[in-house]
Every structure is written in C-alpha cells, then in structure tokens.
Design a protein around this motif. Sequence first.
Motif, short mmCIF file in Angstrom:
data_model
loop_
_atom_site.label_atom_id
_atom_site.label_comp_id
_atom_site.label_asym_id
_atom_site.label_seq_id
_atom_site.Cartn_x
_atom_site.Cartn_y
_atom_site.Cartn_z
N CYS A 25 0.64 -1.28 0.01
CA CYS A 25 -0.07 0.04 -0.10
C CYS A 25 0.79 1.39 0.03
N VAL A 57 -9.59 -0.67 4.19
CA VAL A 57 -8.44 0.07 4.58
C VAL A 57 -8.77 1.03 5.73
N SER A 58 -7.75 0.80 6.69
CA SER A 58 -7.86 1.67 8.00
C SER A 58 -7.06 2.82 8.00
N THR A 73 -12.08 3.57 8.86
CA THR A 73 -11.83 2.43 8.17
C THR A 73 -13.00 2.68 7.00
N LYS A 96 -1.08 6.42 8.76
CA LYS A 96 -0.66 5.28 8.55
C LYS A 96 -1.94 4.55 8.16
N ARG A 98 -3.81 0.54 6.62
CA ARG A 98 -3.52 -0.94 6.84
C ARG A 98 -4.63 -1.65 6.05
N LYS A 100 -6.72 -4.65 4.63
CA LYS A 100 -7.13 -5.98 5.31
C LYS A 100 -8.12 -6.41 4.06
N SER A 109 -1.46 -5.51 3.99
CA SER A 109 -0.17 -4.70 4.02
C SER A 109 -0.31 -3.29 5.10
N SER A 110 0.63 -2.65 4.94
CA SER A 110 0.53 -1.59 5.75
C SER A 110 1.64 -0.62 5.21
N CYS A 111 1.47 0.85 5.41
CA CYS A 111 2.23 1.87 4.99
C CYS A 111 1.98 3.16 5.98
N ASN A 112 2.83 3.98 5.82
CA ASN A 112 2.91 5.17 6.27
C ASN A 112 3.56 6.49 5.78
#
Length: 169
Positions: A25, A57-58, A73, A96, A98, A100, A109-112
């Motif tokens: 992401c 997506v959160s 979310t 950030k 995340r 799901k 996946s996650s990103c920031n």
Amino acid sequence: MALVGAPANAATAPDPYSGNIDTSCTVEVPAVVEPGKSVAVKVTVSANSPKTPKGKVSVTLSKAGGEAVWTRTVAYDGGTKTITGPVLPKADYVAKARFKPSGNRFDGSSCNDQYAVDQRDGEEPEGPGGLLPDTGGPALLWLLLGVSLVGGGAATVAHARRRSATPAT
C-alpha cells in the motif's frame, strides 16, 4: 525393520508458500497542511496480480510521538481512495494505512507517511527545502567573461589590422 542409526521419522521443513498474493500500500499526504484545514489522505493498494485487491483500508492519524488522534475504516475496491481527515492543531503527524483483504486470495499490508500542520507565512515552498532551483547563475558569469574576452580579442585584432593597413609616409 528399522536400520540402526537412521532416524525414525524423516525431517521435513514446513512449506513457506502460502498461496496468497502479496499486496503493498501507498499512503500520500501533503508535506504541510495549513492550520484550520483538513488533510486529504490518499491510499492506493497494489498487487502483482491481474485481479484488484478488495477489502478494507484503515487510516490512522497519529502525533509524531505515537498517540493516535483519529481513525477511519473505509471499503476499498481498487484505485486510489481519498479520505478526508479532521482539522488538527499545529504539530507533526504520521498518517498510517492498513489494508485488510476481504477473502483469502491476498495478504494484508501497511504503510505510512509524515506531514505537518504549520503556517508557511503565505508562501508556497519552491523546490527542495523551500529554495529556488539552480537557474545557472554562476554559469552566466562565466559566459559573460568569455564573451567579453572574445570581444576584446576581436577589437584588438581589428585595431591592429587598421594600423597596419594605413600607408607610411
């Protein structure tokens, strides 16, 4: 019948292949948000697959120290999702995201990304660090010096030719 010295069970390693497709992401926020304005958080999820990852997506906005100040979310069904955050006071923040997945075909996946709520005295930053890009100023000085040397040389040659062309009496 068992052989002497042979293990009773053959040693095997677990299969690390999960069968799921990895996702990645990307979260984008402006580097600086003016006080009194909300932040627009853009989230994109991609996968090396012809299918589009779908799920939720959160998004969490946290102070740079780690304290979460806002979370939302939303459903994700491909493309770039823009989520409007709240108006926050002056500080440095981290956005950030995340992902799901809905189903078992894709991995999460996650990103920031970081940004700041700050006033820049009504000026927009130009270039990296707010500086103007190099416009060739030092090279212009060398060009002027070169042109003046060539012009001086041409004037000297023209003057010398004119002196030698006059007849001696």
